[in-house]
Design a protein around this motif. Structure first.
Motif, short mmCIF file in Angstrom:
data_model
loop_
_atom_site.label_atom_id
_atom_site.label_comp_id
_atom_site.label_asym_id
_atom_site.label_seq_id
_atom_site.Cartn_x
_atom_site.Cartn_y
_atom_site.Cartn_z
N CYS A 19 0.86 -1.19 0.00
CA CYS A 19 0.00 0.00 0.00
C CYS A 19 0.90 1.24 0.00
O CYS A 19 1.54 1.54 1.00
N HIS A 20 0.93 1.93 -1.12
CA HIS A 20 1.82 3.09 -1.24
C HIS A 20 1.40 4.24 -0.33
O HIS A 20 2.24 4.95 0.20
N GLU A 80 2.71 3.29 3.11
CA GLU A 80 4.16 3.46 3.20
C GLU A 80 4.54 4.93 3.31
O GLU A 80 5.43 5.29 4.09
#
Length: 90
Positions: free
Chosen positions: A12-13, A16
């Motif tokens: 999950c960008h 992050e």
């Protein structure tokens, strides 16, 4: 001292990015606990479509934190969290 709980999942960008910004706040009086929702079925069920989800624990109270825009700087996130902390400690 305020404690932060971040519900996140691998890949999950948004998670992050937020985690990176929150980690920079640990030197400023915040502690950070990252919970991988894939490790607990109840976390996955509760947060699967909502991560990242952030909670602030102040004086034993767990408070949901409104979702931050990914564009916010770490400094702005710190200001908002400090404001929430002060509101809850008074």
């Amino acid at each position: 001292m305020a404690h932060l709980i971040l519900y996140s999942k691998p890949g999950c960008h948004l998670c992050e990015g937020l985690q990176e910004k929150l980690e920079s706040l640990t030197a400023k009086g915040f502690t950070l606990e990252v919970r991988d929702i894939t490790q607990q079925p109840e976390w996955q069920q509760a947060y699967e479509y909502d991560v990242p989800v952030l909670y602030l624990v102040v004086e034993g109270q767990t408070l949901g934190v409104p979702r931050f825009s990914p564009r916010l700087s770490a400094a702005e996130i710190e200001r908002r969290l400090q404001r929430l902390t002060l509101e809850r400690s008074h």
